[in-house]
Design a protein around this motif. Structure first.
Motif, short mmCIF file in Angstrom:
data_model
loop_
_atom_site.label_atom_id
_atom_site.label_comp_id
_atom_site.label_asym_id
_atom_site.label_seq_id
_atom_site.Cartn_x
_atom_site.Cartn_y
_atom_site.Cartn_z
N THR A 82 -10.11 0.44 -2.03
CA THR A 82 -10.36 0.53 -2.41
C THR A 82 -9.66 2.24 -1.89
O THR A 82 -9.14 3.29 -2.56
CB THR A 82 -11.83 1.77 -2.59
N LYS A 83 -10.10 3.02 -0.95
CA LYS A 83 -8.88 3.71 0.37
C LYS A 83 -7.75 3.69 0.31
O LYS A 83 -7.18 4.37 -0.05
CB LYS A 83 -9.90 3.51 1.27
N MET A 84 -7.12 1.89 0.45
CA MET A 84 -5.62 2.22 0.75
C MET A 84 -5.29 2.45 -1.32
O MET A 84 -4.87 2.41 -0.99
CB MET A 84 -5.66 0.71 0.86
N GLU A 85 -6.01 2.12 -2.01
CA GLU A 85 -5.59 2.40 -2.99
C GLU A 85 -5.55 3.69 -3.91
O GLU A 85 -4.05 4.24 -4.09
CB GLU A 85 -6.09 1.89 -4.09
N ALA A 86 -6.85 4.03 -2.76
CA ALA A 86 -6.28 5.49 -3.45
C ALA A 86 -5.28 6.75 -2.60
O ALA A 86 -4.72 7.23 -3.66
CB ALA A 86 -7.76 6.31 -2.60
N ASN A 87 -4.97 6.19 -1.70
CA ASN A 87 -3.32 6.93 -0.63
C ASN A 87 -2.52 6.21 -0.92
O ASN A 87 -1.04 6.85 -0.69
CB ASN A 87 -4.40 6.20 1.15
N LEU A 88 -2.46 5.35 -1.61
CA LEU A 88 -1.05 4.41 -2.82
C LEU A 88 -0.30 5.38 -3.36
O LEU A 88 -1.04 6.77 -4.28
CB LEU A 88 -1.03 3.41 -3.10
N GLU A 89 0.56 5.88 -3.62
CA GLU A 89 1.53 6.84 -4.49
C GLU A 89 1.96 5.75 -5.24
O GLU A 89 1.36 4.50 -6.06
CB GLU A 89 2.90 6.94 -3.79
N GLU A 90 1.54 6.66 -6.31
CA GLU A 90 1.74 6.18 -8.65
C GLU A 90 2.55 4.25 -8.55
O GLU A 90 2.42 3.50 -8.94
CB GLU A 90 1.80 6.67 -9.25
#
Length: 95
Positions: free
Chosen positions: A43-51
């Motif tokens: 969840t943290k990694m996904e939140a830090n990814l650009e779209e």
């Protein structure tokens, strides 16, 4: 001398703890804690990814979530077996 803690060593030791735990309830609890920690990391990694990167890695992210979901509900024997396989994989990939 290099005293840094290696991620593989931490993960190996966590899985060893699952294998070594004599109390079946505690073993399952450790396994479930592993799932929770990995879900939080995703969840943290996904939140830090650009779209655009979210789209690029969508399948990998979903595969990781599916893998974690497949671990839910395992009993202590299944957790010990899974942890053993993970430890072997870590050892096989050590440089």
């Amino acid at each position: 001398m290099n005293n840094s803690v290696k991620t593989d060593d931490v993960i190996f030791n966590f899985f060893k703890q699952i294998c070594d735990e004599k109390d079946d309830e505690k073993c399952v609890e450790l396994g479930n804690n592993w799932i929770n920690a990995m879900e939080a990391n995703i969840t943290k990694m996904e939140a830090n990814l650009e779209e655009k990167d979210k789209i690029k890695h969508k399948d990998d992210i979903q595969n990781n979530r599916d893998h974690l979901n497949s671990l839910k509900g395992k009993n202590s024997s299944e957790w010990r077996e899974y942890a053993t396989k993970c430890m072997i994989e870590i050892l096989d990939n050590k440089v």
